[in-house]
Design an enzyme around this catalytic site. Structure first.
Site, mmCIF file in Angstrom:
data_model
loop_
_atom_site.group_PDB
_atom_site.id
_atom_site.type_symbol
_atom_site.label_atom_id
_atom_site.label_comp_id
_atom_site.label_asym_id
_atom_site.label_seq_id
_atom_site.Cartn_x
_atom_site.Cartn_y
_atom_site.Cartn_z
ATOM 1 N N ILE A 33 0.847 -1.201 0.000
ATOM 2 C CA ILE A 33 0.000 0.000 0.000
ATOM 3 C C ILE A 33 0.877 1.243 0.000
ATOM 4 O O ILE A 33 0.637 2.184 -0.757
ATOM 5 C CB ILE A 33 -0.944 0.009 1.229
ATOM 6 C CG1 ILE A 33 -1.970 -1.129 1.141
ATOM 7 C CG2 ILE A 33 -1.617 1.370 1.400
ATOM 8 C CD1 ILE A 33 -3.104 -0.916 0.193
ATOM 9 N N GLU A 71 -5.420 -3.901 -3.893
ATOM 10 C CA GLU A 71 -4.479 -4.124 -2.798
ATOM 11 C C GLU A 71 -5.191 -3.999 -1.446
ATOM 12 O O GLU A 71 -4.900 -4.748 -0.508
ATOM 13 C CB GLU A 71 -3.316 -3.138 -2.879
ATOM 14 C CG GLU A 71 -2.164 -3.503 -2.000
ATOM 15 C CD GLU A 71 -1.488 -4.803 -2.398
ATOM 16 O OE1 GLU A 71 -1.442 -5.736 -1.562
ATOM 17 O OE2 GLU A 71 -1.004 -4.908 -3.533
ATOM 18 N N SER A 100 -4.137 -12.159 -4.023
ATOM 19 C CA SER A 100 -2.939 -11.764 -4.768
ATOM 20 C C SER A 100 -3.234 -11.685 -6.260
ATOM 21 O O SER A 100 -2.743 -10.791 -6.958
ATOM 22 C CB SER A 100 -1.818 -12.766 -4.493
ATOM 23 O OG SER A 100 -0.657 -12.418 -5.185
#
EC number: 2.7.1.107
Length: 120
Positions: A33, A71, A100
């Site tokens: 992030i 994310e 993912s």
């Protein structure tokens, strides 16, 4: 746990506070992030320089924002899975792998959009 029974403006204020706490937690606890937000410092101005139209700008910025959104989803999935148990379980691994994959697909979309706009 009971949900607060807020309505109207009080609900909007509370929801905003929860969202800001979530963004702070993500920034504090997730390296990806932080990397993506810092990359945004370069990517956002670059999008304004590259885009020849509002549609191109929306595509360039939207594809970058999508990475950040995926994310956040991936981080949330990982947090929930880790909260349930730190023991290895095939379904836990599958959930994390799918999270993912969300990020990877967003990155591929980003690359496709940016390359298409740059070279076509």
């Amino acid at each position: 746990m009971n949900k607060p029974n807020r309505k109207g403006l009080a609900r909007i204020v509370a929801a905003t506070q929860y969202s800001l706490r979530g963004l702070q937690a993500a920034y504090r606890n997730e390296e990806a992030i932080r990397q993506e937000l810092w990359a945004g410092i370069v990517i956002v101005p670059l999008a304004f320089l590259i885009a020849d139209s509002g549609v191109e700008l929306a595509l360039l910025l939207g594809s970058a924002i999508l990475i950040f959104l995926m994310e956040l989803v991936n981080s949330a999935i990982e947090s929930v899975v880790d909260r349930i148990s730190l023991e290895h379980h095939p379904l836990s691994g599958q959930a994390k792998d799918i999270g993912s994959a969300l990020v990877m697909v967003a990155l591929l979309l980003f690359a496709t959009v940016w390359l298409a706009i740059l070279f076509y």
